[in-house]
Design a protein around this motif. Structure first.
Motif, mmCIF file in Angstrom:
data_model
loop_
_atom_site.group_PDB
_atom_site.id
_atom_site.type_symbol
_atom_site.label_atom_id
_atom_site.label_comp_id
_atom_site.label_asym_id
_atom_site.label_seq_id
_atom_site.Cartn_x
_atom_site.Cartn_y
_atom_site.Cartn_z
ATOM 1 N N THR A 157 55.635 94.695 51.275
ATOM 2 C CA THR A 157 56.494 94.477 52.447
ATOM 3 C C THR A 157 56.971 93.024 52.574
ATOM 4 O O THR A 157 56.267 92.086 52.196
ATOM 5 C CB THR A 157 55.789 94.872 53.759
ATOM 6 N N ILE A 158 58.143 92.888 53.150
ATOM 7 C CA ILE A 158 58.720 91.563 53.396
ATOM 8 C C ILE A 158 57.855 90.742 54.356
ATOM 9 O O ILE A 158 57.985 89.519 54.417
ATOM 10 C CB ILE A 158 60.170 91.696 53.916
ATOM 11 N N MET A 159 56.917 91.397 55.057
ATOM 12 C CA MET A 159 55.978 90.651 55.912
ATOM 13 C C MET A 159 55.038 89.796 55.049
ATOM 14 O O MET A 159 54.423 88.866 55.537
ATOM 15 C CB MET A 159 55.122 91.605 56.750
ATOM 16 N N GLN A 160 54.907 90.128 53.759
ATOM 17 C CA GLN A 160 53.995 89.391 52.881
ATOM 18 C C GLN A 160 54.698 88.639 51.753
ATOM 19 O O GLN A 160 54.144 87.690 51.214
ATOM 20 C CB GLN A 160 52.960 90.352 52.276
ATOM 21 N N ASN A 165 60.610 94.087 47.361
ATOM 22 C CA ASN A 165 60.079 94.784 48.533
ATOM 23 C C ASN A 165 60.258 96.305 48.433
ATOM 24 O O ASN A 165 59.487 97.045 49.036
ATOM 25 C CB ASN A 165 60.773 94.304 49.806
ATOM 26 N N PHE A 189 51.579 102.413 52.528
ATOM 27 C CA PHE A 189 51.690 101.476 53.663
ATOM 28 C C PHE A 189 52.960 100.634 53.502
ATOM 29 O O PHE A 189 53.736 100.469 54.455
ATOM 30 C CB PHE A 189 50.454 100.573 53.730
ATOM 31 N N LEU A 191 55.561 101.449 51.569
ATOM 32 C CA LEU A 191 56.718 102.357 51.598
ATOM 33 C C LEU A 191 57.138 102.643 53.041
ATOM 34 O O LEU A 191 58.332 102.686 53.359
ATOM 35 C CB LEU A 191 56.413 103.680 50.887
ATOM 36 N N LEU A 193 56.997 100.760 55.505
ATOM 37 C CA LEU A 193 57.688 99.588 56.062
ATOM 38 C C LEU A 193 59.050 99.364 55.436
ATOM 39 O O LEU A 193 59.953 98.850 56.105
ATOM 40 C CB LEU A 193 56.828 98.337 55.845
ATOM 41 N N GLU A 194 59.194 99.663 54.156
ATOM 42 C CA GLU A 194 60.387 99.201 53.441
ATOM 43 C C GLU A 194 61.355 100.291 52.976
ATOM 44 O O GLU A 194 62.483 99.965 52.600
ATOM 45 C CB GLU A 194 59.963 98.356 52.223
#
Lengths: 280, 280
Positions: A157-160, A165, A189, A191, A193-194
């Motif tokens: 995820t772009i959160m990390q 992504n 998890f 997938l 999100l993105e």
């Protein structure tokens, strides 16, 4: 197909954020086998600090396959990556990954590439970052091929990270690397999100996929929150995926409860979806 | 009901991670009004550096309501929070929040409490952290009440904080604070990560809710990825929510494209779902 749980080897620092079973390997393997798991994925930082023969024998004793070794903590705990602006940092990231390939080879496992790929940064152009990643992936695939270890690129995820992504972006990398040992893994998890539609994304990129991480949408054990695992696992089966499923989850409320919670939810679904092919 | 876009005031450092329109306020307000937005939410760090009258007049000139002022960057850029182990850090977080309440009061806006609440840490017990938060929330609600500014507690994913992740946990806090100016806001990006069922969660906690953040599951503009905004916005309408909707999204591919993309997707849905009540 095996249902697996992530296990941190004792060289990984204990932390709340670690998504793996922690403690002495003898106890981790014993616990997970007694809960009913078929295999483990190892989260390792310094394989040279481990007795490889001991790890292999402990797994065998508990009838657990070691299916994958993660490289994420080389970035998570040491900050090393393949696309770091400093050459010496990139070289050390690759050197350590090759050490993990050797370790995986001794166990008959594959490895994954998660956050260790690094990210786009202000010091390098996007093209430079992508080329550094491709060069590292080719180097590691060549090395992996010689040791019969497949490299599984994971979307994150772009959160990390801001780099690779989506499955579409990963597939583009895989085509650019173009090596039979360089493949894809899917973490539901990430997938959730993105991807626009988790199941459609699984269908579209299944041909590259060699490993799966399972977590609920709140990154707790599957069954804790809202993801529809029967629908997701049926999609993997439909696509002809008979590889391994491994949880990567926060150890909440405790590692024992998370491990028991995950298998209590997943085993009946896997039995229903995969039926006779369950332990192939 | 107003459709709003988040705008960073010029005292907030420009960064890729900032989820707001950036640049001179005159241009931001002009652009967003010309795209068709009804209002803005301000992301502010140092209100004392701003000419409040200028901000108010620029908004009025462009017929934009200022509906909320965010406090997130007090944590994001300065690391201050209400539950920090050091008392002087906690005091400074509260002092700065009161400054933002004054600013919001001058604009007829509310404020939110996001990451500035802080997190559980090893130096304090869970009970101590919760009590510090409740004490700060009570203090700020008293102050907000005098200035007619409501405080909206936001649930935040465990990827960003380990404290108050779900609407259930927020509702427990709201009951403990028990003040008419201390309420809840809902961000669908966080709900997608932390709630079992987004729409069921909206229904259950709608009575506390005074503000909504919209983003797609990949935190890009609504319509970019997979969330079903017609279903989500219909649920808010069903629950009798006629407050404001504001995007909080990554400015990807550019802030202009993100702002245009969001309204192109959301306005037709809002017109359909809210009909005549659209601009009440």
């Amino acid at each position: 197909m095996k249902l697996c749980y992530q296990v941190a080897t004792p060289d990984v620092a204990i932390a709340d954020s670690v998504t793996a079973y922690q403690g002495p390997l003898e106890k981790s393997f014993y616990d997970l086998a007694s809960f009913g798991y078929d295999g483990v994925e190892l989260m390792t930082l310094n394989p040279s600090e481990l007795n490889w023969d001991f790890v292999r024998k402990e797994a065998e004793k508990n009838k657990l396959s070691v299916v994958l070794v993660c490289t994420g903590e080389i970035f998570g705990q040491l900050g090393l990556s393949y696309t770091h602006p400093k050459e010496e940092v990139r070289k050390e990231a690759i050197r350590r990954t090759k050490e993990i390939i050797d370790f995986a080879s001794a166990l008959g496992a594959n490895i994954n590439i998660g956050r260790i790929r690094g990210q786009y940064c202000s010091q390098l152009s996007k093209e430079q970052t992508e080329q550094l990643a491709i060069d590292a992936f080719k180097d590691l695939s060549e090395y992996g091929g010689k040791k019969k270890v497949e490299i599984a690129l994971e979307t994150v995820t772009i959160m990390q990270t801001n780099f690779i992504n989506t499955l579409q972006e990963a597939a583009k990398m895989i085509k650019a690397v173009d090596h039979p040992y360089f493949k894809l893994m899917m973490d539901v998890f990430h997938l959730n999100l993105e991807e626009k539609d988790i199941c459609q994304a699984i269908r579209e990129y299944s041909k590259y996929n060699i490993h799966v991480h399972l977590a609920d949408n709140n990154r707790r054990y599957p069954g804790h929150c809202g993801l529809d695992f029967e629908k997701i696992l049926s999609t993997f089966e439909e696509c002809g995926y008979y590889g391994n499923f491994c949880t990567e989850i926060f150890q909440i409320p405790s590692q024992e409860e998370a491990a028991k919670g995950a298998i209590a939810h997943l085993r009946p679904i896997l039995n229903k979806v995969y039926g006779d092919k369950n332990n192939s």
